[in-house]
Each structure stands twice: as structure tokens, then as C-alpha cells.
Design an enzyme around this catalytic site. Structure first.
Site, PDB file in Angstrom:
ATOM      1  N   ARG A 106       0.851  -1.188   0.000  1.00  0.00           N
ATOM      2  CA  ARG A 106       0.000   0.000   0.000  1.00  0.00           C
ATOM      3  C   ARG A 106       0.882   1.231   0.000  1.00  0.00           C
ATOM      4  O   ARG A 106       2.101   1.130   0.143  1.00  0.00           O
ATOM      5  CB  ARG A 106      -0.945   0.003   1.206  1.00  0.00           C
ATOM      6  N   ASN A 144      -5.065   8.763   3.555  1.00  0.00           N
ATOM      7  CA  ASN A 144      -4.917   8.038   4.823  1.00  0.00           C
ATOM      8  C   ASN A 144      -3.456   7.982   5.226  1.00  0.00           C
ATOM      9  O   ASN A 144      -2.599   7.612   4.422  1.00  0.00           O
ATOM     10  CB  ASN A 144      -5.445   6.607   4.692  1.00  0.00           C
ATOM     11  N   GLU A 145      -3.177   8.372   6.469  1.00  0.00           N
ATOM     12  CA  GLU A 145      -1.832   8.264   7.050  1.00  0.00           C
ATOM     13  C   GLU A 145      -0.750   8.710   6.067  1.00  0.00           C
ATOM     14  O   GLU A 145       0.201   7.972   5.773  1.00  0.00           O
ATOM     15  CB  GLU A 145      -1.571   6.831   7.520  1.00  0.00           C
ATOM     16  N   GLU A 303      -7.646   6.265  14.959  1.00  0.00           N
ATOM     17  CA  GLU A 303      -7.303   4.846  15.044  1.00  0.00           C
ATOM     18  C   GLU A 303      -6.543   4.568  16.333  1.00  0.00           C
ATOM     19  O   GLU A 303      -5.670   5.333  16.730  1.00  0.00           O
ATOM     20  CB  GLU A 303      -6.392   4.407  13.886  1.00  0.00           C
ATOM     21  N   TRP A 311       2.149  -5.726  13.566  1.00  0.00           N
ATOM     22  CA  TRP A 311       3.337  -5.268  12.859  1.00  0.00           C
ATOM     23  C   TRP A 311       4.547  -5.070  13.769  1.00  0.00           C
ATOM     24  O   TRP A 311       5.584  -4.602  13.324  1.00  0.00           O
ATOM     25  CB  TRP A 311       3.035  -3.960  12.122  1.00  0.00           C
ATOM     26  N   GLU A 351      -3.157  -7.635   7.554  1.00  0.00           N
ATOM     27  CA  GLU A 351      -3.511  -7.226   8.914  1.00  0.00           C
ATOM     28  C   GLU A 351      -4.568  -8.141   9.533  1.00  0.00           C
ATOM     29  O   GLU A 351      -5.302  -7.720  10.424  1.00  0.00           O
ATOM     30  CB  GLU A 351      -3.986  -5.768   8.904  1.00  0.00           C
ATOM     31  N   LYS A 352      -4.601  -9.380   9.120  1.00  0.00           N
ATOM     32  CA  LYS A 352      -5.627 -10.291   9.645  1.00  0.00           C
ATOM     33  C   LYS A 352      -5.424 -10.608  11.123  1.00  0.00           C
ATOM     34  O   LYS A 352      -6.372 -11.016  11.808  1.00  0.00           O
ATOM     35  CB  LYS A 352      -5.688 -11.574   8.818  1.00  0.00           C
ATOM     36  N   PHE A 353      -4.209 -10.442  11.641  1.00  0.00           N
ATOM     37  CA  PHE A 353      -3.984 -10.670  13.061  1.00  0.00           C
ATOM     38  C   PHE A 353      -3.965  -9.369  13.864  1.00  0.00           C
ATOM     39  O   PHE A 353      -3.640  -9.375  15.051  1.00  0.00           O
ATOM     40  CB  PHE A 353      -2.691 -11.458  13.283  1.00  0.00           C
ATOM     41  N   HIS A 354      -4.308  -8.261  13.213  1.00  0.00           N
ATOM     42  CA  HIS A 354      -4.490  -6.994  13.926  1.00  0.00           C
ATOM     43  C   HIS A 354      -5.861  -7.024  14.583  1.00  0.00           C
ATOM     44  O   HIS A 354      -6.866  -7.319  13.946  1.00  0.00           O
ATOM     45  CB  HIS A 354      -4.398  -5.829  12.928  1.00  0.00           C
TER      46      HIS A 354
END
Length: 659
Positions: A106, A144-145, A303, A311, A351-354
Site C-alpha cells: 500500500r 490516509n496516514e 485509530e 506489525w 492485517e488479519k492478526f491486527h
């Protein structure tokens, strides 16, 4: 909005329609009233160039409106679709070493790309025109960011934009040569066309060029932001806009004080470092800095995380009660909105484990129960909305000084801009004293104690403002490596600390930085590290010597001084004290300035007060310990609905509407 905002990033494009319907019911259960939508949706909204699919987003917007949930609608430009990067690889970032960063992640674009700007502004216009009158639309979330992952760009178009920026800044190549000191090392330029970004080179680079390149990259992003903002202003002039900053004690890519002028409201993303045993203090530092960027006005926590992130090297979950404490700490320090990444935890992708508000395990999880509990808590403290944080202490904070202080070829590479600042902030935090962060150009008249830490680069006007504050009665502390250069990174000749010599009544003739692991002892028993210097009290004083170095070769040389000036005083600190030394010095500074804690309390409780324009005050008492703590305060405790009994249970929070 009525009350505090609560919600997070909502990415319905990841889920089928039946899950989206369930989302609405869960949002109602949690008390969600505000969501950011479509942040990373470009690839689905325009799957093929010029062919749009808004049906799914139309349904989402309509369903959220029916549920009474407002939307911060994104421009969807934070990650260009694969077809765009494939067709126009010139939009991709180039590193200092000349490596082109490819798609597949990204933020794979440079803000100076004219091609990318054309596509991004077009996408922004299409979205703005489609939803301009939608009743759910409350705020624009632009990109974004910005500056995340890649903050410096070295491609051909970036170089051309850098040269154009320099020509506007200096007007002539002669002025640039003077500013950069190019007479050194045969770096003289005959024209702007000879200039390139400060990429990989045989040895150290020109510091003036490096500093201007940092300024340019911050400007390039804000210029890109303004391009998208112009479209939004044209199409929806009555809808406010923002973008989410990344204000923390580790982020220095963008000058957020400069950026704040273009924001209708300040929004920030913040994440804990799980390995930090005092992470709640870093959170407080970052929240205070965000409030400073916001000029003291309420802001949006856009956020943070319900539990673990994905991460960091080791992604531990949050401890019991920590998510509630984190959230209410941000509220205590000025946030009027609490939001998370993300609403529903992804089942695929990076980011599935975020963690998220709805975890993989669904409703029968502690994370979900915490989310519902927080929604209930925010509804109970909604009366704090619009109030401002009370503070009589200010840190002078400047991103340009941060950039300049950590360039190459300095007396010590171990000197970090935030180190002394964070040490004093920690000491104040532990004493229940809240501090603001102010830009050097801000009005300092409302503060009784002003801390100027490692303000290496400073303008004449800012130095004069700091001196005037002391004259008016403030206690001002200036630390080592402050006032050394001007805004061009030119050394102020005549002895250090240049801009503050007269105010302090001292002169340093030579720095004596310490090697890693080395310490020294001051005459008052303080243990110092990192830095020392050969300080003289000047005849223009009188500066009082409060402590001296005791080690060779600086035995007897002043290490801590104080000079009365007007009705105030200016202190100078020539080393980095250990925690006990910082705490002892903080106590002396607070006593002299008359600043006290907002309330009396046991150790381990975080204390902050917000006050409304009508005089109503709210004391936040946040217990980070595993024991009950006492707090001396009178009033109704909003979370329990009962009269405050003077005790905050272990790991809990009290919000007291003071009598």
C-alpha cells in the site's frame, strides 16, 4: 454529533452482504455512531479504468444512515489500484538508493507525481459528487496516514518538484548557495537544474540540503492533500475535512504544526509499543502533542487498537482493562472521538492478526465485551465533549528543530530530540501535572513553566518570545544543544547556546559529549549521561550556579544555572540527568513556578482535568496499577453514576464531575 463519537475504520468490501447486515446490529449493541468508510476501496470502486461500481457503497451508506451512524467518507486514494500502477509505473516511489518500490502493498505512490494527482483528484471528485448530499456524510477523510511507510522520494519527478520548491523558497541560486554554505567541499551550484535530492552519496551530505529536503517532503504531501481538498471544497463546501495524522513520539516525517492550518479538525492514529513497560506514559505524551497540534481544541482519535497489533516483533494483547484506560486517556487529554482500526477483524490480508472491535471469535470474547463496555462508558461521559484540557506547563516543540538536530556530523549521534523532553514529561506525568506542546511561534503568555528541550534550531523571533515569557514571570528551562543554529542550520557565532546566551547569562566554549554507557556526577549528587559542556557564567549575568560537574576535565564547571530576569527566571541544564535527577529538578521548577498537581492522589494514578467554557470541570483519574488508589476529589463519578468515594479500583478509571 451529539455526545462523543465512537467507532472505527469500516471495511465492508471485505465481507458478504449477510455479514454487513450483522454489522449494523452489532454496531447498535456497541453504541457505535461514527465510522470511516472506503479508505482502501479504490480497487473495487474502479476495478477497471473508467468503470465504476458504487452499488455496494451506496447500500452501506444507506444502511448506516438508517441506523443513525455518521460517516467519515474517505477519498479512497490511499492505495492505487493495480491497473494504475501497471499502466503508470512512474507513480511508484523511488528510494535514496534508486530502488523503485513496487505495488503489492500500500501507499505505493509519490505525492509529486502529476499522473497520480490527476487520477486521485478524479477519484475524489467522483466520490464527492456521488455522496455530496447523502445524509450520513459528516466528514471527509482525505487519503490516509500520509507519510506512512515512505516519507522521502527520489524519483525524477520528485527531483524536479524539489528544484521548483527550492526556487520558490530562495528566489535565486545565489541565495540558495549562501543558505546551504556550498562554498564548503566545492558544492557550489550555478543553476537550480544542477540540484538533486540528497540521496546515497560517498559520505555525509550537506545539512542545509538535507533540512530543506525534509521540509520539501512535508510540503509535497500537504500540497497533494490540498489538491484533493480543493475538489472537496468545490463539491461539498459545507462538509469539514481532515486526514489522520500519526502523532507519536516516533513520527517526525511531517510538520504537523504546519499541516494543522489546513485541517478542519485534527485527527490522529496512535498505537502502543507493547514492549514498553511505561507505554501509558508514551500514550499520554503523544496525546498531549496531538492536542498541541490542535491548538488546544478537541480532536479525533481516528485509530488505535482494541488489543494486539500485527506489525511489531512480538504482538501481545492488551492487559485487562487496558483498552478502556487507553481510550479514556485519549479523551482525558482532549479527544472527543474514540475510533479503532478496524471494525471487523479481517480473515485475509496483511492485517488479519491486527485486533478489531469485532474479533475473529465474534461476540463471545473479552474483546467484544470490552468494546461494548467502552461504548457504554463514552455515553456516560459525553458531557465532557467540547471542554479543554487545563495546563500551566508548556513544552516548546518544533519539527524542524527535530529534523535539524538529528542530521549528520553533529557532536554526538546519540543526542535525540525527544529524549530530554520525554524525561521531563514523564516526571510531570508521575506528579499529576499536565503539559501542553506549543510551537515556537505560539503565544506563551498563559504558561508558568516552559520547557525548551534540545531546541537546536530556533529563529530570532522564537528566541525572543521565549525570553519575553521569562521576563513576564514564567520559569523557563533550556536544555543542552538548544539555540545552536538559526533556521538555515547556520551556527550562531560567539559561543553556545547562541540564541539564548544573553537570556541565560552563560557561554559554552566547547561541547564534551559522553561515550555510550559513560556517566558523570554533579556537585548535588545528580548522575548525568550523554552530554556535558564547558560552561562559563558571563559578565552580563548574574547567573547563579546551582550545580557543577565534578569529573575531569570539567571539575567545577557549571552544569545547572539559574538567572533571574524581569519577574521570572531562566534555567540552563548542561547534561541529561538520570530519572532521580530529572525528578528532583522538576520539583524545583514546579515549586518556583507555583504549578501543582490537579489533585492529590496515590502513586500510579494518572490525573488530567478538562474544563468547559461554562466552568464545569471533569477530573480523570486513571489507575494503571493492580491496587486500589486514593484520589482527593469531590463530585459525582460519571461512569458509576454515584458520588465519588475517593477510591479508584485497581486498573479502573474514574471521571469526576467536580463540585
Amino acid at each position: 454529533m451529539n455526545g462523543l463519537a465512537y467507532g472505527g475504520d469500516y471495511n465492508p468490501e471485505q465481507w458478504p452482504e449477510d455479514v454487513r447486515r450483522e454489522d449494523i446490529e452489532l454496531m447498535k449493541e456497541a453504541g457505535v455512531n461514527f465510522l470511516s468508510v472506503a479508505i482502501f476501496s479504490w480497487g473495487l470502486l474502479e476495478p477497471v479504468e473508467g468503470q465504476y461500481d458504487f452499488d455496494w457503497l451506496d447500500d452501506v451508506m444507506d444502511n448506516l444512515q438508517e441506523a443513525g451512524i455518521k460517516v467519515a467518507l474517505a477519498t479512497a486514494t490511499a492505495s492505487p489500484p493495480a491497473w494504475l500502477a501497471r499502466k503508470h509505473p512512474e507513480i511508484l516511489p523511488v528510494t535514496a538508493e534508486g530502488t523503485r518500490l513496487e505495488r503489492g502493498s500500500r501507499r505505493h505512490y509519490t505525492p509529486s507525481s502529476s499522473v497520480y494527482r490527476r487520477y486521485a483528484t478524479t477519484m475524489t471528485r467522483v466520490i464527492a459528487e456521488r455522496y455530496r448530499n447523502h445524509p450520513a456524510l459528516a466528514l471527509w477523510h482525505v487519503d490516509n496516514e500520509l507519510g506512512c511507510h515512505v516519507g522521502e522520494f527520489y524519483g525524477e519527478e520528485d527531483a524536479a518538484a524539489f528544484r521548483a520548491w527550492l526556487e520558490r523558497r530562495y528566489g535565486s541560486i545565489e541565495a540558495l548557495n549562501e543558505a546551504w554554505g556550498t562554498a564548503f567541499w566545492s558544492q557550489h551550484y550555478a543553476s537550480f537544474e544542477e540540484i538533486i535530492p540528497p540521496g546515497a552519496a560517498p559520505t555525509t551530505l550537506n545539512p542545509g540540503q538535507q533540512l530543506d529536503f525534509a521540509r520539501f517532503n512535508s510540503w509535497a504531501f500537504i500540497d497533494y492533500y490540498r489538491a484533493l481538498l480543493a475538489v472537496i471544497r468545490e463539491v461539498t463546501p459545507n462538509i469539514p475535512a481532515t486526514t489522520n495524522f500519526m502523532v507519536s513520539s516516533a513520527t517526525k516525517t511531517l510538520d504537523y504544526f504546519d499541516w494543522s492550518k489546513d485541517m478542519d479538525v485534527i485527527a490522529n492514529d496512535h498505537y502502543l509499543v507493547a514492549a514498553d513497560p511505561e507505554r501509558e506514559i508514551e500514550l499520554a505524551f503523544s496525546a498531549d502533542l496531538t492536542r498541541g497540534v490542535a491548538g488546544g481544541e478537541p480532536w479525533i482519535l481516528m485509530e488505535h487498537s482494541t488489543s494486539a497489533v500485527n506489525w511489531q516483533p512480538h504482538n501481545q494483547p492488551k492487559m485487562p482493562g487496558e483498552m478502556l484506560r487507553n481510550s479514556l486517556t485519549h479523551v482525558a487529554r482532549g479527544a472527543d472521538a474514540v475510533m479503532f482500526f478496524q471494525w471487523r477483524q479481517s480473515k485475509a490480508g496483511s492485517e488479519k492478526f491486527h485486533s478489531a472491535m469485532v474479533p475473529h471469535g465474534g461476540r463471545d470474547t473479552q474483546v467484544w465485551r470490552n468494546v461494548v463496555e467502552l461504548g457504554d462508558a463514552l455515553s456516560k461521559v459525553e458531557s465532557v465533549k467540547g471542554s479543554r484540557v487545563e495546563s500551566r506547563v508548556a513544552f516548546v516543540f518544533d519539527y524542524e528543530a527535530w529534523w535539524a538536530s538529528e542530521l549528520d556530523s553533529h557532536p554526538s549521534h546519540d543526542v535525540k530530540y525527544l529524549e530530554t523532553m520525554r524525561a521531563f514529561h514523564r516526571s510531570l506525568y508521575l506528579r499529576g501535572v499536565t503539559a501542553d506542546f506549543v510551537h515556537p511561534s505560539d503565544d506563551l503568555s498563559g504558561y508558568d513553566l516552559i520547557l525548551v528541550c534540545t531546541l537546536y534550531a530556533v529563529t530570532d523571533a522564537a528566541a525572543a518570545s521565549i525570553a519575553a515569557a521569562a521576563e513576564r514571570g514564567a520559569t523557563v528551562l533550556i536544555s543542552y544543544f538548544s539555540g545552536i543554529v538559526d533556521e538555515l542550520d547556520h551556527v550562531r557565532l560567539g559561543g553556545y547556546p547562541g540564541a539564548f546566551r544573553e537570556l541565560l547569562g552563560i557561554r559554552t566554549e566547547e561541547f564534551h559529549p559522553l561515550f555510550p554507557g559513560s556517566t558523570l556526577t554533579l556537585s548535588d549528587g545528580t548522575v548525568g549521561s550523554l552530554w556535558s559542556e564547558h560552561v562559563h557564567v558571563t559578565e552580563s549575568g548574574p547567573a547563579e550556579v546551582l550545580a557543577t560537574f565534578t569529573d575531569y576535565p570539567l571539575d567545577g564547571v557549571p552544569a545547572l544555572t539559574r538567572r533571574s530576569t524581569g519577574t521570572g527566571a531562566a534555567w540552563y541544564l548542561a547534561t541529561l540527568p538520570d530519572a532521580d535527577g530529572i525528578d528532583s529538578l522538576t520539583a524545583r521548577l514546579l515549586e518556583e513556578s507555583g504549578v501543582t498537581s490537579v489533585a492529590q492522589a496515590s502513586a500510579g494514578v494518572e490525573l488530567v482535568r478538562r474544563r468547559s467554557a461554562d466552568g464545569s470541570s471533569f477530573l480523570f483519574a486513571i489507575n494503571h496499577t493492580r491496587d486500589d488508589v486514593t484520589v482527593k476529589a469531590d463530585g459525582d463519578e460519571l461512569l458509576s453514576g454515584a458520588r465519588f468515594g475517593g477510591v479508584v479500583p485497581a486498573g479502573a478509571v474514574a471521571v469526576i464531575a467536580e463540585d
